[in-house]
Each structure stands twice: as structure tokens, then as C-alpha cells.
Enzyme design. Sequence first.
Site, PDB file in Angstrom:
ATOM      1  N   TYR A  12      -0.440  36.593  33.661  1.00  0.00           N
ATOM      2  CA  TYR A  12       0.805  36.176  34.317  1.00  0.00           C
ATOM      3  C   TYR A  12       1.372  34.930  33.633  1.00  0.00           C
ATOM      4  O   TYR A  12       0.723  34.333  32.782  1.00  0.00           O
ATOM      5  CB  TYR A  12       0.515  35.875  35.774  1.00  0.00           C
ATOM      6  CG  TYR A  12      -0.793  35.143  35.936  1.00  0.00           C
ATOM      7  CD1 TYR A  12      -0.861  33.784  35.628  1.00  0.00           C
ATOM      8  CD2 TYR A  12      -1.959  35.799  36.311  1.00  0.00           C
ATOM      9  CE1 TYR A  12      -2.044  33.095  35.705  1.00  0.00           C
ATOM     10  CE2 TYR A  12      -3.159  35.106  36.383  1.00  0.00           C
ATOM     11  CZ  TYR A  12      -3.198  33.759  36.072  1.00  0.00           C
ATOM     12  OH  TYR A  12      -4.368  33.070  36.124  1.00  0.00           O
ATOM     13  N   SER A  67      -7.083  25.810  36.422  1.00  0.00           N
ATOM     14  CA  SER A  67      -7.355  27.241  36.309  1.00  0.00           C
ATOM     15  C   SER A  67      -7.300  27.855  37.702  1.00  0.00           C
ATOM     16  O   SER A  67      -7.090  27.156  38.690  1.00  0.00           O
ATOM     17  CB  SER A  67      -8.737  27.464  35.706  1.00  0.00           C
ATOM     18  OG  SER A  67      -9.720  27.098  36.656  1.00  0.00           O
ATOM     19  N   LYS A  68      -7.520  29.156  37.728  1.00  0.00           N
ATOM     20  CA  LYS A  68      -7.468  29.902  38.997  1.00  0.00           C
ATOM     21  C   LYS A  68      -8.356  29.301  40.078  1.00  0.00           C
ATOM     22  O   LYS A  68      -8.070  29.413  41.260  1.00  0.00           O
ATOM     23  CB  LYS A  68      -7.945  31.335  38.752  1.00  0.00           C
ATOM     24  CG  LYS A  68      -6.862  32.251  38.285  1.00  0.00           C
ATOM     25  CD  LYS A  68      -7.383  33.675  38.334  1.00  0.00           C
ATOM     26  CE  LYS A  68      -6.619  34.529  37.360  1.00  0.00           C
ATOM     27  NZ  LYS A  68      -7.312  35.753  37.014  1.00  0.00           N
ATOM     28  N   ARG A  69      -9.445  28.691  39.619  1.00  0.00           N
ATOM     29  CA  ARG A  69     -10.368  28.065  40.580  1.00  0.00           C
ATOM     30  C   ARG A  69      -9.659  27.061  41.476  1.00  0.00           C
ATOM     31  O   ARG A  69     -10.077  26.802  42.587  1.00  0.00           O
ATOM     32  CB  ARG A  69     -11.465  27.295  39.819  1.00  0.00           C
ATOM     33  CG  ARG A  69     -12.634  28.107  39.395  1.00  0.00           C
ATOM     34  CD  ARG A  69     -13.710  27.224  38.787  1.00  0.00           C
ATOM     35  NE  ARG A  69     -13.199  26.330  37.751  1.00  0.00           N
ATOM     36  CZ  ARG A  69     -13.190  25.021  37.854  1.00  0.00           C
ATOM     37  NH1 ARG A  69     -13.633  24.420  38.927  1.00  0.00           N
ATOM     38  NH2 ARG A  69     -12.724  24.284  36.859  1.00  0.00           N
ATOM     39  N   GLY A  80      -6.716  27.278  42.725  1.00  0.00           N
ATOM     40  CA  GLY A  80      -5.707  27.868  43.621  1.00  0.00           C
ATOM     41  C   GLY A  80      -4.660  28.598  42.794  1.00  0.00           C
ATOM     42  O   GLY A  80      -4.961  29.106  41.719  1.00  0.00           O
TER      43      GLY A  80
END
Length: 466
Positions: A14, A237-239, A241
Amino acid sequence: MTIKTRFAPSPTGYLHVGGARTALFSWLYARRHGGRFVLRIEDTDRERSTEESVNAILEGMTWLGLEYDEGPFYQTHRFDRYDEVIEQLLERGLAYRCNCSKERLDALREQQLAAKQKPRYDGHCRDCTVSADEPHVIRFRNPVDGEVVFDDLIRGPIRVANTELDDLIIRRSDGSPTYNLTVVVDDHDMGISHVIRGDDHINNTPRQINLYRALGWDVPRFAHVPMILGEDGSRLSKRHGAVSVMQYKEQGYLPEALLNYLVRLGWSHGDQEIFSLDEMIELFDLEAVNRAPSTFNTAKLDWLNQQYLMHSDPARVTHLLSPHLGDLGIDPAEGPDLVEVVKAQRERATTLVELARISAFYYRDFDSYDEKAAKKAFKGEADQALAAVRERLAALADWEREPIHQAVSDTVEALGVGFGKVAMPLRVAVTGGSPSPDLDLTLWLVGREATLRRIDRAIEHIRSNR
Ligand code: GLU
């Protein structure tokens, strides 16, 4: 000089907030200088590039309003051009074929690591003759002496000795060109004057500059934007949120709030926090971008979003809110004017999702009462207070704020109780306990029919819970 910048994402996921900030800086720089902004999709890694990701990037750019003047260009459409440049380099002896085996390269690497040296290609094939028919890669003949010096617009002067650089692969054994080659060819062909990108590419820049020089091309200016950290100090990073731009849309952030947040992430202008797009364009400057990494702070983004919710044109907020009401199964056409609801409710929400949630009661009867609110409001003689006020409300000639207010005051007076004894149960009866503005405004927006129906429901609720 014509200013031209570009955003050159690899479509392997994304559009994340870091990429969006780089895109924003590039876009602002072009707009600020009356230049042009190019979108280029770097999709040469066919294994990892996907069409969904291309779409996600385009969708993110559109939602943020970062329009591009040229592109999107796709690198996979330009392989002939890369081949042409590689052939030129070969012909001029500036590149060479290399057939070093993986075993040889692995052994070399081991040796260098054991000797505490930086692993690098040793130039073994520089002077060999490798036939085009056997498996091979093509390497750029990097200068062996001298240094590369460039003045990064954010980092300042950077010098790297050529002895630090090795002969980089520009075409893989499968014939595909590598990033460092394609990026130079494209930035040159597309007339990019300023390369603004993440500082994870800073080590590539001296190599790219050597390629520009070998090809006899003008070298663009470079600006390497520091990375974004999560609140724990590690790379965002995704961690941490949400990191995808479209996730922020889904969560109910306004694109202008996210842009405002991103521009301030590493850039400042005095202590100003709120910038309209026009102000950003007028004031943005690469020199004022911080050299140190910035930390992503969701609380600050929330604060900004709330500012935008409260101060934007209500028609704009209404436009952005509608789909979130749609997600709740609500058609705003079947109820009070949404612009009026927005004006009444917006200071009570942080996101559009929340605004939709706390505004649902204007459009449909709620499922259940907020337990805490009901417990507090529906006690004692609340049912009698509700019955009394219902009578007055039902009898009003006009359903307008002023007479509604009067009906409540008259009830309070007739019962000889405090205002809260009538107002509190009435508010919870009509809203279910959702945050709401002045009582007369709330009732006016909900409408007479729904107000009376909900009062009846509350009376019943109180009596059956006795
Ligand atoms: N495609 C590269 C990336 O997504 C960016 C290359 C560049 O900006 O030079 O990291």
C-alpha cells in the site's frame, strides 16, 4: 531552470505514510517553484510488484489530492530504453560482462568479512572477455580513484571516496535492469531537477552520480528525507498501528489533516501548526526539513484532525462524512439536514467515524441506551417528568428551538424541580446517551415525531425496569 520533481514508489504494498510524506514534499517543492511533478511506478521487480499495489498507490495519491502533471510512467514499459543505455555503456567500455560464479562471489565475501573488510566486488571480470552468449551480469565500471561529492539539500555536503564503491550490477543475468540504472535513466529522460526521496537511498546516490557522469548527463540535486520512527524509537511499521494512507481514510481522517500532519513531520515554520495547502505551498522549503528522524505521534494527528473537523467548511465535512454514515446503513437524506447535524456535533468527535457514530441517533432510533447515562438519568420520578414534558412538546404549534426550550422550562417550573430533573432524562430518552449539543437544538434536529416516540419508549423502559 525548470523545477521538476517526482515520486517513484515501488508497487510492492500500500501507500504508507512515509511514502506519502516523501510524495508531499516532492509535490510541494514543485508547486512552490511553479514546476512539475511526475509519478513513476518502479515496477521492475516483477515478483514483488502487483497491480493491486499500483491501484492502492494511485488511490492514495488521489485521496490526498497530490495530482501529478506527468505519468504515471511504468518502468516495465521502458526496458528497451534501459537496454539501449546499457549497450551504450558496454560499447564505450564503461560497463562490462561478468560471469563470476556465485561460489566465487560467496568465497570473496567470506574472505573480506574475515579480514574485517567491507564486502565488495573485486573487479575480477573488468579485463576479461565474456561472451554475450554465456550467462552473465553486466557491471558498471565505477571509477577507481577520486571521490563523489554532492550537496544534499537536507543533509548538507556528502563526500564518498570511489574506493568505497564497487562495480555495481546494472543488468541481472535474466536480462532485467537494476534499480540504480533505471532510476538514473528515468530521472534524466524525464528531466527531473530535484530528486527528493527517503534517506534509505542515500548510499545509492554516489553510485548514481557516477552513472550520470559516465553517461555525460547533468546530475540533479538531491534531498534525502529522514525516516519516520514509531513512538518506541524504531522505524515506523505496521507494528505501530495504521501505516497505510487508505487506512487513515477508513478511520475517518480528513486528507487535509493528514497532509498537515505529514508536512509538520520533519518540517516546521516557526511554531505554526495549522497550514492550509496554499500556505504549505507558499512556505515549504527543503532547507527547513529536519535532518533528524521524526517520531509519528498519533495524538497530534488526532488533535489536528479535530481542528480540521471543527474549522473546515461544514459542507466539506458533510461531504466527507456521508460515506461513513453509509457504512452504518444510514441514508442522510432520510432525516435532518446533514450540514446542520455536522455543525451541531462536530466539536464532539475526533474522526469522521466517530462523528458518524455519535450522529446516528438523528437518523434512526438507537438500539439501546448507554448504560451509565441511563442509570443516572432514569431514576426517581424521571418517568413523570418525561410524561409532563411530552405533553407540552406534543402541543407545540411550531417545532422550533425557541418553543421547544420554552416547553422544557415550563415543565420544570410546573413540576417545581431543578432543570436537570427534566432535561437529563429527556436528553437520554432522545439520544440514547450519545454526545449531543443544546437540548432544544438536539430535539429540533431529531424532529417531533421521533422525539415523542422516544419519550414513550423511555417511559416504558423506566416503568418496566422498576
Ligand atoms: N522505488 C524506490 C522506492 O520505492 C524509490 C527510488 C527513488 O526515489 O529513487 O524505494
